[in-house]
Design an enzyme around this catalytic site. Sequence first.
Site, PDB file in Angstrom:
ATOM      1  N   CYS A  46       0.831  -1.208   0.000  1.00 48.06           N
ATOM      2  CA  CYS A  46       0.000   0.000   0.000  1.00 48.06           C
ATOM      3  C   CYS A  46       0.869   1.263   0.000  1.00 48.06           C
ATOM      4  CB  CYS A  46      -0.922  -0.010   1.220  1.00 48.06           C
ATOM      5  SG  CYS A  46      -2.045   1.392   1.256  1.00 48.06           S
ATOM      6  N   CYS A  50       0.278   4.602   7.088  1.00 49.76           N
ATOM      7  CA  CYS A  50      -0.360   4.400   8.397  1.00 49.76           C
ATOM      8  C   CYS A  50       0.617   3.647   9.323  1.00 49.76           C
ATOM      9  CB  CYS A  50      -1.658   3.636   8.219  1.00 49.76           C
ATOM     10  SG  CYS A  50      -2.700   4.341   6.912  1.00 49.76           S
ATOM     11  N   CYS A  53       0.233  -0.079  10.358  1.00 46.80           N
ATOM     12  CA  CYS A  53      -0.192  -1.087   9.380  1.00 46.80           C
ATOM     13  C   CYS A  53       0.971  -1.847   8.753  1.00 46.80           C
ATOM     14  CB  CYS A  53      -1.017  -0.425   8.282  1.00 46.80           C
ATOM     15  SG  CYS A  53      -1.718  -1.655   7.154  1.00 46.80           S
ATOM     16  N   CYS A  90     -16.476  -9.553   5.520  1.00 46.88           N
ATOM     17  CA  CYS A  90     -15.852  -8.257   5.270  1.00 46.88           C
ATOM     18  C   CYS A  90     -14.525  -8.446   4.532  1.00 46.88           C
ATOM     19  CB  CYS A  90     -15.614  -7.560   6.608  1.00 46.88           C
ATOM     20  SG  CYS A  90     -14.827  -5.965   6.402  1.00 46.88           S
ATOM     21  N   CYS A 123     -19.482  -6.716   3.286  1.00 44.50           N
ATOM     22  CA  CYS A 123     -18.836  -5.453   3.663  1.00 44.50           C
ATOM     23  C   CYS A 123     -17.486  -5.394   2.948  1.00 44.50           C
ATOM     24  CB  CYS A 123     -18.631  -5.451   5.180  1.00 44.50           C
ATOM     25  SG  CYS A 123     -17.645  -4.063   5.780  1.00 44.50           S
ATOM     26  N   CYS A 183     -19.670   1.236   8.601  1.00 38.84           N
ATOM     27  CA  CYS A 183     -18.946   0.648   9.730  1.00 38.84           C
ATOM     28  C   CYS A 183     -17.749   1.560   9.974  1.00 38.84           C
ATOM     29  CB  CYS A 183     -18.487  -0.762   9.355  1.00 38.84           C
ATOM     30  SG  CYS A 183     -17.342  -1.486  10.541  1.00 38.84           S
ATOM     31  N   ARG A 255     -18.147  -3.460  17.921  1.00 37.67           N
ATOM     32  CA  ARG A 255     -17.371  -4.663  17.591  1.00 37.67           C
ATOM     33  C   ARG A 255     -16.019  -4.670  18.298  1.00 37.67           C
ATOM     34  NH1 ARG A 255     -17.220  -4.527  12.144  1.00 37.67           N
ATOM     35  NH2 ARG A 255     -19.381  -5.175  12.291  1.00 37.67           N
TER      36      ARG A 255
HETATM   37  N1  SAM Z   1      -6.847   0.372   3.267  1.00 33.95           N
HETATM   38  C1  SAM Z   1      -8.110   0.594   3.835  1.00 33.95           C
HETATM   39  C2  SAM Z   1      -8.115   1.711   4.879  1.00 33.95           C
HETATM   40  O1  SAM Z   1      -7.073   1.992   5.445  1.00 33.95           O
HETATM   41  O2  SAM Z   1      -9.190   2.259   5.108  1.00 33.95           O
HETATM   42  C3  SAM Z   1      -8.727  -0.640   4.431  1.00 33.95           C
HETATM   43  C4  SAM Z   1      -7.871  -1.648   5.187  1.00 33.95           C
HETATM   44  S1  SAM Z   1      -7.200  -1.103   6.749  1.00 33.95           S
HETATM   45  C5  SAM Z   1      -6.072  -2.408   7.070  1.00 33.95           C
HETATM   46  C6  SAM Z   1      -8.571  -1.272   7.844  1.00 33.95           C
HETATM   47  C7  SAM Z   1      -8.375  -0.938   9.301  1.00 33.95           C
HETATM   48  O3  SAM Z   1      -7.636  -1.944   9.948  1.00 33.95           O
HETATM   49  C8  SAM Z   1      -7.633   0.328   9.666  1.00 33.95           C
HETATM   50  O4  SAM Z   1      -8.415   1.481   9.531  1.00 33.95           O
HETATM   51  C9  SAM Z   1      -7.297   0.062  11.134  1.00 33.95           C
HETATM   52  O5  SAM Z   1      -8.352   0.501  11.975  1.00 33.95           O
HETATM   53  C10 SAM Z   1      -7.202  -1.470  11.202  1.00 33.95           C
HETATM   54  N2  SAM Z   1      -5.823  -1.918  11.453  1.00 33.95           N
HETATM   55  C11 SAM Z   1      -4.828  -2.032  10.552  1.00 33.95           C
HETATM   56  N3  SAM Z   1      -3.695  -2.464  11.131  1.00 33.95           N
HETATM   57  C12 SAM Z   1      -3.963  -2.628  12.452  1.00 33.95           C
HETATM   58  C13 SAM Z   1      -3.191  -3.042  13.578  1.00 33.95           C
HETATM   59  N4  SAM Z   1      -1.909  -3.359  13.467  1.00 33.95           N
HETATM   60  N5  SAM Z   1      -3.798  -3.100  14.793  1.00 33.95           N
HETATM   61  C14 SAM Z   1      -5.104  -2.775  14.909  1.00 33.95           C
HETATM   62  N6  SAM Z   1      -5.881  -2.373  13.887  1.00 33.95           N
HETATM   63  C15 SAM Z   1      -5.325  -2.294  12.671  1.00 33.95           C
HETATM   64  C1  DTB Z   2     -11.428  -2.976  11.316  1.00 33.93           C
HETATM   65  O1  DTB Z   2     -11.761  -1.979  11.978  1.00 33.93           O
HETATM   66  N1  DTB Z   2     -10.552  -3.910  11.710  1.00 33.93           N
HETATM   67  C2  DTB Z   2     -10.346  -4.904  10.694  1.00 33.93           C
HETATM   68  C3  DTB Z   2     -11.376  -4.493   9.600  1.00 33.93           C
HETATM   69  N2  DTB Z   2     -11.894  -3.250  10.100  1.00 33.93           N
HETATM   70  C4  DTB Z   2     -10.970  -4.420   8.199  1.00 33.93           C
HETATM   71  C5  DTB Z   2      -8.935  -5.043  10.273  1.00 33.93           C
HETATM   72  C6  DTB Z   2      -7.992  -5.339  11.413  1.00 33.93           C
HETATM   73  C7  DTB Z   2      -6.629  -5.490  10.860  1.00 33.93           C
HETATM   74  C8  DTB Z   2      -5.653  -5.964  11.895  1.00 33.93           C
HETATM   75  C9  DTB Z   2      -4.267  -6.059  11.383  1.00 33.93           C
HETATM   76  C10 DTB Z   2      -4.043  -7.037  10.287  1.00 33.93           C
HETATM   77  O2  DTB Z   2      -4.690  -8.099  10.192  1.00 33.93           O
HETATM   78  O3  DTB Z   2      -3.122  -6.772   9.469  1.00 33.93           O
HETATM   79 FE1  SF4 Z   3      -2.880   1.175   3.374  1.00 33.51          FE
HETATM   80 FE2  SF4 Z   3      -2.791  -0.086   5.715  1.00 33.51          FE
HETATM   81 FE3  SF4 Z   3      -3.199   2.556   5.632  1.00 33.51          FE
HETATM   82 FE4  SF4 Z   3      -5.157   0.891   4.784  1.00 33.51          FE
HETATM   83  S1  SF4 Z   3      -4.355   1.045   6.869  1.00 33.51           S
HETATM   84  S2  SF4 Z   3      -4.436   2.779   3.756  1.00 33.51           S
HETATM   85  S3  SF4 Z   3      -3.879  -0.764   3.905  1.00 33.51           S
HETATM   86  S4  SF4 Z   3      -1.321   1.467   4.960  1.00 33.51           S
END
Ligand code: SAM
Ligand code: DTB
Ligand code: SF4
Length: 321
Positions: A46, A50, A53, A90, A123, A183, A255
């Site tokens: 990506c 973030c 992430c 989802c 979703c 959501c 959730r």
């Molecule tokens: N790329 C899209 C976005 O950022 O909206 C969708 C996927 S993103 C991985 C979805 C959500 O996963 C993020 O907004 C965050 O709340 C959650 N998330 C990602 N990495 C995480 C982590 N290491 N621990 C907890 N929540 C995480």
């Molecule tokens: C949300 O709030 N949590 C989910 C879903 N929406 C997409 C994602 C959690 C991701 C946790 C880190 C991972 O699996 O990489």
């Molecule tokens: Fe990309 Fe992860 Fe940020 Fe979603 S949360 S925009 S997958 S870097």
Amino acid sequence: MSKPLREIYNQSFFDLLQQARTVHLQHWNGKYIQLCSLLSIKTGGCSEDCFYCAQSARYQTVVKSKELLDDDEVVAAARAAKELGASRFCMGAAWSGVREQTQQFEQVLNIVRAVAALGIEVCVTLGYISESAARTLKAAGLHTYNHNLDTSPEFYPNIVTTHAFDDRLKTIRAVQQAGLSLCCGGIIGMGETVDDRLRMLEILTSFDPPPDSVPINTLIPMPGTPLENEKPIDVFDLVRLVATTRIALPRSKVRLSAGRTLLSREAQAWCFFAGANSIFFGGKLLTADNPSADEDLQLLAVLGLAPNRAGSNCDNGKRAS
Ligand code: SAM
Ligand code: DTB
Ligand code: SF4
């Protein structure tokens, strides 16, 4: 951040829980928990930064990038999730966003149509989208779009620099204008204050309509990301936030999301008592681990809780929509 939310949050622990439980039982059948299964349909690489992430291309993590899956693979996963008891499926994509009239968007539409045909709530979380793209997704059978605020506007620049909090609000508006269910929630444990968490909650309460579901993720510190060394949150802070969310958003599903592998069964039970009525279900989140389906079904059984049926709203007639 408004005083009432802080006052609610800062009551004595048991008064807060009692208030949350009362609100919960006014709006929901306390027996049911919504089970949502997750699948990463496009993993890693990506462009965004973030800090939490593992899928950002900027960090060296264990995540292996994978192109957008094809519909057969996704449908097989959705069918298996439904058979295990999930009522929502989802799908997440590691994109900053998606545009109409691209091959990727067309492929997502095919996936949404195919999964919706299974009779499970569908979703997706694809990053930013326009209102028109949201309408097209809805016409394909999409039920809900997940797009998190993640934290307060003030703290947001400390966790993401490649897009702004206002960009998140734009997508959220587009989703709601298109008539999709929203959501929207966030993450705790990234170094933010309790006020940041309550400020995020305050913004969620200003949405009209309120979000259908509010994921409360606890940070999973992913090795290689800037937040890899963050300290775990105090579990009572999590329970307090769940309870305050239940009181502030009585009709939203709350959730208990990422990070349950770090929580004891007792801590999760407190969260259910405080008003959480949905979990991510199945051994994998997007890239990180989640408790196994067996472990979760056992925990629900021990607590006398049950999964809601596909198509129902865990309300047993107590909730209007
Ligand atoms: N790329 C899209 C976005 O950022 O909206 C969708 C996927 S993103 C991985 C979805 C959500 O996963 C993020 O907004 C965050 O709340 C959650 N998330 C990602 N990495 C995480 C982590 N290491 N621990 C907890 N929540 C995480
Ligand atoms: C949300 O709030 N949590 C989910 C879903 N929406 C997409 C994602 C959690 C991701 C946790 C880190 C991972 O699996 O990489
Ligand atoms: Fe990309 Fe992860 Fe940020 Fe979603 S949360 S925009 S997958 S870097």
